[in-house]
Design a protein around this motif. Structure first.
Motif, PDB file in Angstrom:
ATOM      1  N   MET A   1       0.819  -1.218   0.000  1.00 32.54           N
ATOM      2  CA  MET A   1       0.000   0.000   0.000  1.00 32.54           C
ATOM      3  C   MET A   1       0.848   1.260   0.000  1.00 32.54           C
ATOM      4  SD  MET A   1      -3.350  -0.646   2.388  1.00 32.54           S
ATOM      5  CE  MET A   1      -2.412  -0.885   3.893  1.00 32.54           C
ATOM      6  N   VAL A   2       2.170   1.094   0.225  1.00 39.38           N
ATOM      7  CA  VAL A   2       3.060   2.239   0.099  1.00 39.38           C
ATOM      8  C   VAL A   2       2.905   2.868  -1.286  1.00 39.38           C
ATOM      9  CG1 VAL A   2       4.973   0.753  -0.626  1.00 39.38           C
ATOM     10  CG2 VAL A   2       5.458   3.019   0.257  1.00 39.38           C
ATOM     11  N   LEU A   3       2.572   2.051  -2.272  1.00 43.64           N
ATOM     12  CA  LEU A   3       2.363   2.544  -3.643  1.00 43.64           C
ATOM     13  C   LEU A   3       0.882   2.844  -3.863  1.00 43.64           C
ATOM     14  CD1 LEU A   3       4.663  -0.023  -5.475  1.00 43.64           C
ATOM     15  CD2 LEU A   3       5.194   2.367  -4.950  1.00 43.64           C
ATOM     16  N   THR A   4       0.333   3.683  -3.024  1.00 45.35           N
ATOM     17  CA  THR A   4      -1.102   3.965  -3.063  1.00 45.35           C
ATOM     18  C   THR A   4      -1.570   4.377  -4.455  1.00 45.35           C
ATOM     19  OG1 THR A   4      -0.942   4.715  -0.769  1.00 45.35           O
ATOM     20  CG2 THR A   4      -2.965   5.255  -1.954  1.00 45.35           C
ATOM     21  N   ASP A   5      -0.866   5.310  -5.074  1.00 47.21           N
ATOM     22  CA  ASP A   5      -1.266   5.787  -6.402  1.00 47.21           C
ATOM     23  C   ASP A   5      -1.108   4.705  -7.458  1.00 47.21           C
ATOM     24  OD1 ASP A   5      -1.863   8.268  -5.354  1.00 47.21           O
ATOM     25  OD2 ASP A   5       0.144   9.067  -5.726  1.00 47.21           O
ATOM     26  N   GLN A   6      -0.032   3.914  -7.352  1.00 46.65           N
ATOM     27  CA  GLN A   6       0.212   2.848  -8.322  1.00 46.65           C
ATOM     28  C   GLN A   6      -0.867   1.769  -8.225  1.00 46.65           C
ATOM     29  OE1 GLN A   6       2.681   2.706 -10.567  1.00 46.65           O
ATOM     30  NE2 GLN A   6       2.357   0.609 -11.332  1.00 46.65           N
ATOM     31  N   VAL A   7      -1.292   1.462  -6.989  1.00 41.67           N
ATOM     32  CA  VAL A   7      -2.376   0.486  -6.804  1.00 41.67           C
ATOM     33  C   VAL A   7      -3.633   0.965  -7.523  1.00 41.67           C
ATOM     34  CG1 VAL A   7      -3.902  -0.624  -5.122  1.00 41.67           C
ATOM     35  CG2 VAL A   7      -1.486  -0.347  -4.598  1.00 41.67           C
ATOM     36  N   PHE A   8      -3.927   2.249  -7.360  1.00 40.46           N
ATOM     37  CA  PHE A   8      -5.110   2.818  -8.030  1.00 40.46           C
ATOM     38  C   PHE A   8      -4.976   2.727  -9.549  1.00 40.46           C
ATOM     39  CE2 PHE A   8      -7.210   6.467 -10.031  1.00 40.46           C
ATOM     40  CZ  PHE A   8      -8.528   6.223  -9.651  1.00 40.46           C
TER      41      PHE A   8
END
Length: 399
Positions: free
Chosen positions: A113-120
């Motif tokens: 979830m550290v990559l919040t934007d990438q997950v989105f």
């Protein structure tokens, strides 16, 4: 039943990139909390202090001995950094860490979830790269460590929020004591992430000032990042090695009171501490120092102090080291275990920071100044997670 000894430690946090640097910052009373985080991007970085590790992702990658860093998130990189220090500190060989009797238990809540934007972006099928597609869950760091080091023993990832790595230590010690393993590498990792920062802010417990654990005027917590691992070995394997301390006792409870708060009568806190003392065969007056959970939130600090008041006739020296690192979530128990063992092995007590007015019912301030040449034989380390998951671990000096 064999005893469980700590023969290796590794840590990376806002106050240092290894164990030695962390210890020096504790001695100097030097916090790692500050505004304007360098590597974490959020609208809150200018207004709120964070405990950021002072290494970029590229610097973390270049510091590792593993060659395959493709798809490693910052959470994973922090784990690898601390893990490698721990196994080398313990003097382990490849044959030893890949032995079927050597296992790995790690904790994380942030994970990918550290990559919040990438997950989105990936969820919306708009991502330009698929590098991190298999890295978004909380256990990816454990899987990558298993793969990179060919770990064949018992492995698991624990997600009990902020008690995760303390529970990893407890489970690892139980596996050794029961004979199911001879050596366990235990700890946890978490990194700063928009998802968690926004979540804590929505709970209205994220402070825009330096946190003040156990101060009457505390405003809330500061979030941090980091990782820590301990190498636990049976008494037979640890013979002749340098030993930082023994995992002498542990206790876990759940007060089932509220999703994000502890019961104010400290029923869960007290149960965990009492169970750890019983397991260690110690009375409350034999604890020389408490590394408290101490998040600097209204609920946590009051509940923990209430638990202390019910358990101890005379409260021993205590502090919260989250005023140095920030609250590192699942990594907190592991990082604070390292600090507890440093206190034991070096005979030191480190100052709590930013606390001026003690809270009731005890009315006692945390440790105010650095103290050396102390006889620290037993330390109680507390870690409390969301959902009321409370864990206490007792570390003792090996004489």
């Amino acid at each position: 039943m064999t005893k469980v000894y700590v023969t290796g430690m590794g840590v990376v946090s806002a106050i240092g990139n290894n164990v030695a640097e962390n210890r020096q910052s504790l001695i100097e009373g030097k916090t790692g909390l500050c505004k304007n985080a360098q590597y974490f991007s959020s609208k809150y970085t200018e207004s709120h202090p964070f405990g950021e590790v002072r290494l970029s992702d590229d610097a973390l990658r270049s510091s590792l001995t593993t060659h395959d860093t493709h798809g490693l998130t910052r959470t994973d990189l922090l784990a690898f950094r601390a893990f490698e220090e721990a196994i080398h500190d313990a003097g382990l060989t490849a044959k030893e860490w890949s032995n079927p009797k050597t296992g790995l238990i790690s904790g994380s809540t942030v994970g990918g979830m550290v990559l919040t934007d990438q997950v989105f972006e990936d969820g919306s099928l708009r991502a330009q790269s698929k590098e991190f597609l298999e890295s978004y869950d909380y256990c990816s760091h454990t899987l990558r460590l298993i793969e990179s080091y060919q770990i064949q023993g018992v492995t698991d990832t624990i997600n009990t929020a902020c008690s995760s790595s303390a529970n990893a230590i407890m489970l690892g010690a139980r596996l050794i004591r029961s004979g199911r393993a001879q050596r366990m590498i235990v700890g946890g990792t978490d990194s700063l992430a928009k998802f968690t920062v926004n979540g804590f802010n929505s709970l209205q417990i994220l402070s825009d000032e330096l946190c003040q654990p156990f101060d009457e005027n505390r405003k809330g917590l500061n979030l941090g990042e980091g990782a820590a691992y301990l190498v636990l070995e049976s008494a037979e394997l640890a013979a002749g090695k340098r030993i930082y301390g023994e995992v002498a006792g542990y206790g876990n409870s759940n007060d089932a009171y509220h999703a994000s708060s502890l019961s104010e009568d400290a029923v869960g806190v007290l149960a965990a501490m009492e169970a750890a003392l019983v397991e260690a065969g110690l009375a409350p007056d034999q604890i020389d120092y408490i590394n408290a959970h101490g998040t600097a939130t209204g609920n946590n600090d009051l509940t923990e102090i209430t638990g202390f008041d019910k358990l101890f006739a005379q409260l021993p020296p205590f502090n919260s080291t989250k005023c140095y690192t920030g609250h590192t979530l699942a990594a907190a128990g592991g990082i604070e275990a390292v600090y507890s063992l440093l206190s034991i092995s070096h005979g030191e007590l480190y100052p709590g920071l930013h606390c001026q007015e003690p809270i009731a019912p005890v009315g006692q301030l945390p440790i105010a100044n650095y103290q050396s040449q102390q006889e620290i034989n037993a330390v109680l380390s507390n870690s409390f997670g969301f959902g009321g998951n409370c864990t206490s671990v007792v570390f003792t000096k090996v004489k």
